[in-house]
Write an enzyme that holds these catalytic residues in place. Sequence first.
Site, PDB file in Angstrom:
ATOM      1  N   LYS A  54       0.819  -1.213   0.000  1.00 35.13           N
ATOM      2  CA  LYS A  54       0.000   0.000   0.000  1.00 35.13           C
ATOM      3  C   LYS A  54       0.857   1.270   0.000  1.00 35.13           C
ATOM      4  O   LYS A  54       0.374   2.346  -0.365  1.00 35.13           O
ATOM      5  CB  LYS A  54      -0.963  -0.008   1.204  1.00 35.13           C
ATOM      6  CG  LYS A  54      -1.867  -1.233   1.266  1.00 35.13           C
ATOM      7  CD  LYS A  54      -2.524  -1.548  -0.051  1.00 35.13           C
ATOM      8  CE  LYS A  54      -3.438  -2.761  -0.081  1.00 35.13           C
ATOM      9  NZ  LYS A  54      -2.906  -4.039   0.377  1.00 35.13           N
ATOM     10  N   TYR A 268     -12.028 -15.026   2.763  1.00 33.74           N
ATOM     11  CA  TYR A 268     -11.057 -13.955   3.004  1.00 33.74           C
ATOM     12  C   TYR A 268     -10.563 -13.991   4.453  1.00 33.74           C
ATOM     13  O   TYR A 268     -11.374 -14.027   5.389  1.00 33.74           O
ATOM     14  CB  TYR A 268     -11.694 -12.584   2.730  1.00 33.74           C
ATOM     15  CG  TYR A 268     -10.755 -11.456   3.127  1.00 33.74           C
ATOM     16  CD1 TYR A 268      -9.795 -10.987   2.240  1.00 33.74           C
ATOM     17  CD2 TYR A 268     -10.803 -10.905   4.410  1.00 33.74           C
ATOM     18  CE1 TYR A 268      -8.911  -9.998   2.614  1.00 33.74           C
ATOM     19  CE2 TYR A 268      -9.919  -9.908   4.794  1.00 33.74           C
ATOM     20  CZ  TYR A 268      -8.979  -9.461   3.894  1.00 33.74           C
ATOM     21  OH  TYR A 268      -8.092  -8.490   4.268  1.00 33.74           O
ATOM     22  N   TYR A 294      -2.686 -12.747   2.456  1.00 34.55           N
ATOM     23  CA  TYR A 294      -2.395 -12.415   1.054  1.00 34.55           C
ATOM     24  C   TYR A 294      -1.193 -13.171   0.498  1.00 34.55           C
ATOM     25  O   TYR A 294      -1.341 -14.061  -0.328  1.00 34.55           O
ATOM     26  CB  TYR A 294      -2.139 -10.901   0.924  1.00 34.55           C
ATOM     27  CG  TYR A 294      -3.315 -10.041   1.266  1.00 34.55           C
ATOM     28  CD1 TYR A 294      -4.303  -9.776   0.321  1.00 34.55           C
ATOM     29  CD2 TYR A 294      -3.443  -9.467   2.530  1.00 34.55           C
ATOM     30  CE1 TYR A 294      -5.378  -8.972   0.623  1.00 34.55           C
ATOM     31  CE2 TYR A 294      -4.525  -8.656   2.840  1.00 34.55           C
ATOM     32  CZ  TYR A 294      -5.486  -8.411   1.882  1.00 34.55           C
ATOM     33  OH  TYR A 294      -6.550  -7.622   2.186  1.00 34.55           O
TER      34      TYR A 294
HETATM   35  C1  PLP Z   1      -3.685  -5.315   0.191  1.00 36.64           C
HETATM   36  C2  PLP Z   1      -2.727  -6.431   0.119  1.00 36.64           C
HETATM   37  C3  PLP Z   1      -2.627  -7.227  -1.048  1.00 36.64           C
HETATM   38  C4  PLP Z   1      -3.553  -7.101  -2.203  1.00 36.64           C
HETATM   39  O1  PLP Z   1      -3.305  -5.984  -3.003  1.00 36.64           O
HETATM   40  P1  PLP Z   1      -4.513  -5.317  -3.781  1.00 36.64           P
HETATM   41  O2  PLP Z   1      -3.933  -4.138  -4.433  1.00 36.64           O
HETATM   42  O3  PLP Z   1      -5.538  -4.988  -2.732  1.00 36.64           O
HETATM   43  O4  PLP Z   1      -5.060  -6.315  -4.738  1.00 36.64           O
HETATM   44  C5  PLP Z   1      -1.652  -8.199  -1.086  1.00 36.64           C
HETATM   45  N1  PLP Z   1      -0.830  -8.410  -0.042  1.00 36.64           N
HETATM   46  C6  PLP Z   1      -0.914  -7.693   1.084  1.00 36.64           C
HETATM   47  C7  PLP Z   1       0.015  -8.026   2.188  1.00 36.64           C
HETATM   48  C8  PLP Z   1      -1.856  -6.672   1.209  1.00 36.64           C
HETATM   49  O5  PLP Z   1      -1.925  -5.976   2.349  1.00 36.64           O
END
Ligand code: PLP
Length: 339
Positions: A54, A268, A294
């Site tokens: 992010k 999720y 993720y």
């Molecule tokens: C938000 C996030 C993602 C996913 O990215 P997006 O842009 O939301 O698809 C992947 N890995 C981590 C650790 C995240 O925090």
Amino acid sequence: MHFARFNPVRFAHLPTPLEPLPRLSEALSGPAAGGPNLWVKRDDCTGLAGGGNKTRKLEFLLGDALANEADTLVTQGAVQSNHVRQTAAAAARFGLDCEIILEERTGSTAVDYTQGGNVLLDQLLGARIRRVPAGTDMNLALAEVAAEVHAAGGSPYVIPGGGSNIIGALGYAECALELVAQANGMGLEIDLIVTATGSAGTQAGLVAGLAVMGADIPVLGIGVRAPRDVQEANVFKLAADTAGLLGHRERVTREMVECDCDFVGAGYGLIDQLVIDALTLAARTEGLVLDPVYSGKAMKGLIALSAAGRFDGETVVFLHTGGAQGLFGYQSEMEGRLT
Ligand SMILES: *Cc1c(COP(=O)(O)O)cnc(C)c1O
């Protein structure tokens, strides 16, 4: 691609390293045995309160917020959101207030999940936290909080979940440029990029950047929430819109967007033994710490697809999107399951 036109503010630690993963490659049967040659792009090392994907998006979003004379960032995410944590840190760094809305999306009531990990950091960083039940209309909730800030005399800047709009996605178009420059510098020919995909901005930005520069490197997104048709449609729309912002919408085609959403498991933020096994393998072969929501799910997918021969003979760059801070929200969940 001329990113200076969008007036980003700079605080990320860039470029992030691009490193080989020889022991993990070998564990997945490896180049010598015809398997994949794995590399990692370390976007867990972007430097903002623990880093993660992010941060690149926030460089462009903060640029826009400051240009709009905002004094308060308003955003939302799941309880253990890494996006929210990085947004809270960016707000602190620029002396802005931060209002966050956490959706109790997973149903977990474990104290480490509800109070630890990213939540502890959100509090430490000075964000104001509101919690709402699963299934809340989060866009409406964002609008309501923004209206409250406004009514109190503040100037809110709303950042959508995951920072995934065309402005945020520019951060990953720029990452595509950075990655290709690194690969060119090392003489590394990349066959495929693999990344986790959630709110879509990361994959969409990569696809847009690669398409606009004409790099012809495919990206495979491993889904963490939505089914494939929904995820691919979301990524495609945002990729095309982002390429449009860069002046070349027509360069993104539907075939450039591929997501595999077969590794979500129960849902999720819900983990299973294969996610734990993926975390364990990355940690024990490379000292690489992934997250359960993720990057661990993306690695679960990469391991399974690799075993099925999908990447045979290919050089694959795994984008490490960060999230290790969220691991501490899963301590009780993982208790006794590390072999
Ligand atoms: C938000 C996030 C993602 C996913 O990215 P997006 O842009 O939301 O698809 C992947 N890995 C981590 C650790 C995240 O925090």
